[in-house]
Design a protein around this motif. Sequence first.
Motif, PDB file in Angstrom:
ATOM      1  N   MET A   1      32.905  30.448  35.789  1.00 21.52           N
ATOM      2  CA  MET A   1      32.980  31.611  36.673  1.00 21.52           C
ATOM      3  C   MET A   1      31.698  32.428  36.577  1.00 21.52           C
ATOM      4  SD  MET A   1      36.857  33.054  36.338  1.00 21.52           S
ATOM      5  CE  MET A   1      38.247  32.116  36.993  1.00 21.52           C
ATOM      6  N   LEU A   2      31.218  32.890  37.705  1.00 23.11           N
ATOM      7  CA  LEU A   2      29.939  33.588  37.746  1.00 23.11           C
ATOM      8  C   LEU A   2      29.963  34.934  37.043  1.00 23.11           C
ATOM      9  CD1 LEU A   2      28.813  32.953  41.437  1.00 23.11           C
ATOM     10  CD2 LEU A   2      27.873  31.899  39.379  1.00 23.11           C
ATOM     11  N   LEU A   3      31.113  35.616  37.067  1.00 24.56           N
ATOM     12  CA  LEU A   3      31.162  36.993  36.565  1.00 24.56           C
ATOM     13  C   LEU A   3      32.181  37.165  35.440  1.00 24.56           C
ATOM     14  CD1 LEU A   3      30.981  38.842  40.017  1.00 24.56           C
ATOM     15  CD2 LEU A   3      29.112  38.454  38.398  1.00 24.56           C
ATOM     16  N   GLU A   4      32.413  36.128  34.696  1.00 24.42           N
ATOM     17  CA  GLU A   4      33.390  36.202  33.614  1.00 24.42           C
ATOM     18  C   GLU A   4      32.994  37.275  32.600  1.00 24.42           C
ATOM     19  OE1 GLU A   4      35.939  33.111  30.834  1.00 24.42           O
ATOM     20  OE2 GLU A   4      34.065  32.459  31.754  1.00 24.42           O
ATOM     21  N   ASN A   5      33.975  38.110  32.238  1.00 19.48           N
ATOM     22  CA  ASN A   5      33.799  39.190  31.263  1.00 19.48           C
ATOM     23  C   ASN A   5      32.884  40.317  31.760  1.00 19.48           C
ATOM     24  OD1 ASN A   5      35.425  37.833  29.322  1.00 19.48           O
ATOM     25  ND2 ASN A   5      33.649  36.605  28.712  1.00 19.48           N
ATOM     26  N   GLU A  28      35.623  35.482  40.611  1.00 20.23           N
ATOM     27  CA  GLU A  28      34.611  34.927  39.708  1.00 20.23           C
ATOM     28  C   GLU A  28      34.758  35.449  38.285  1.00 20.23           C
ATOM     29  OE1 GLU A  28      32.677  32.536  40.209  1.00 20.23           O
ATOM     30  OE2 GLU A  28      32.739  32.312  42.396  1.00 20.23           O
ATOM     31  N   GLY A  29      35.888  36.108  37.993  1.00 20.78           N
ATOM     32  CA  GLY A  29      36.194  36.479  36.617  1.00 20.78           C
ATOM     33  C   GLY A  29      35.938  37.908  36.227  1.00 20.78           C
ATOM     34  N   ALA A  30      35.432  38.737  37.138  1.00 18.96           N
ATOM     35  CA  ALA A  30      35.147  40.135  36.796  1.00 18.96           C
ATOM     36  C   ALA A  30      36.432  40.951  36.741  1.00 18.96           C
ATOM     37  CB  ALA A  30      34.199  40.748  37.815  1.00 18.96           C
ATOM     38  N   VAL A 220      30.023  38.424  52.913  1.00 24.48           N
ATOM     39  CA  VAL A 220      29.577  39.570  52.110  1.00 24.48           C
ATOM     40  C   VAL A 220      30.020  39.411  50.661  1.00 24.48           C
ATOM     41  CG1 VAL A 220      29.823  42.045  51.738  1.00 24.48           C
ATOM     42  CG2 VAL A 220      29.532  41.173  54.046  1.00 24.48           C
ATOM     43  N   GLY A 221      31.289  39.090  50.455  1.00 28.88           N
ATOM     44  CA  GLY A 221      31.809  38.947  49.097  1.00 28.88           C
ATOM     45  C   GLY A 221      31.143  37.825  48.333  1.00 28.88           C
ATOM     46  N   SER A 222      30.958  36.686  48.977  1.00 33.10           N
ATOM     47  CA  SER A 222      30.374  35.528  48.303  1.00 33.10           C
ATOM     48  C   SER A 222      28.941  35.792  47.865  1.00 33.10           C
ATOM     49  CB  SER A 222      30.413  34.306  49.231  1.00 33.10           C
ATOM     50  OG  SER A 222      31.733  33.938  49.528  1.00 33.10           O
ATOM     51  N   VAL A 223      28.143  36.373  48.766  1.00 30.28           N
ATOM     52  CA  VAL A 223      26.752  36.642  48.423  1.00 30.28           C
ATOM     53  C   VAL A 223      26.658  37.739  47.363  1.00 30.28           C
ATOM     54  CG1 VAL A 223      24.515  37.397  49.293  1.00 30.28           C
ATOM     55  CG2 VAL A 223      25.926  35.873  50.669  1.00 30.28           C
ATOM     56  N   ALA A 224      27.485  38.765  47.492  1.00 31.09           N
ATOM     57  CA  ALA A 224      27.470  39.843  46.503  1.00 31.09           C
ATOM     58  C   ALA A 224      27.776  39.320  45.107  1.00 31.09           C
ATOM     59  CB  ALA A 224      28.473  40.927  46.896  1.00 31.09           C
ATOM     60  N   ALA A 225      28.747  38.429  44.996  1.00 30.44           N
ATOM     61  CA  ALA A 225      29.110  37.872  43.687  1.00 30.44           C
ATOM     62  C   ALA A 225      27.958  37.067  43.097  1.00 30.44           C
ATOM     63  CB  ALA A 225      30.355  37.004  43.818  1.00 30.44           C
ATOM     64  N   PHE A 226      27.300  36.283  43.923  1.00 32.31           N
ATOM     65  CA  PHE A 226      26.163  35.499  43.431  1.00 32.31           C
ATOM     66  C   PHE A 226      25.024  36.408  42.982  1.00 32.31           C
ATOM     67  CE2 PHE A 226      22.005  33.598  44.144  1.00 32.31           C
ATOM     68  CZ  PHE A 226      22.082  32.477  43.321  1.00 32.31           C
TER      69      PHE A 226
END
Length: 249
Positions: A1-5, A28-30, A220-226
């Motif tokens: 996951m890109l944003l875990e923890n 992505e885990g945030a 928007v959500g996908s790019v923001a997470a990356f």
Amino acid sequence: MLLENKTAVIYGGGGSIGGAMAGAFAAEGARVFLAGRTPAKLEAVADRIRGAGGQAETAVVDALDAAAVNDHIDTVVEKTGSVDISVNVITQEGIFQPLADISTPDFVAAIGKALTSQLITTKAAARHMVKQESGVLLFFGGSDNANTSPGLGNVQVGFDAVESLRRQWAVELAPHGVRTVTLLTGGIIDTFPDIPEMEGPRQSIIDNSPFKRAATMSDVGSVAAFVASEKGRSITSTQVNISFGACYG
């Protein structure tokens, strides 16, 4: 996951754009903290996130109240130990009229509120991110000097003002390891008000894209997470163009 923890705070988290970002971050885990003024809207977004297995908490916070914003983010940091992502998607009230038809007090008040809100929330997050020597500040809307459309009234002017603010934050916070990035959208047409005056701007966004497409809330959500993740760690002090080529800024 890109944003875990990771911990993400989203002002305007009950709205369409804020909700899209929150859902993507959580997927992505945030752990996401949704702040806004309307409890029902915040809880609706949080329920969707929890239903999908994500973590979300809500708080009623007026982003124009510096004390409330600071109290909230201090509470978040006490719970999680950090604030890794902060995004304010609260924009000025859109007045979709020719500039000549907008009253000066209304024009100034709308943009003034947007800048005040952005300044308050960014200062609150930056205070913790500077101590951490890390963090990502996301902005939304962006500035496109090459394209203008009639009928947008104060909207693009407000986005331009926020982008100027973002550039100043970038040079001041970069030495502390804090990234600042704007998502340049050119307009998310599925969030536009359903009024006749918006048909022209809506079609213009599509026509200006070489793909003849417009970005969606999911984009928007996908790019923001990356961008907010370590995968995007080299992206800072800039705009990321997610307009399908409709914007050239």
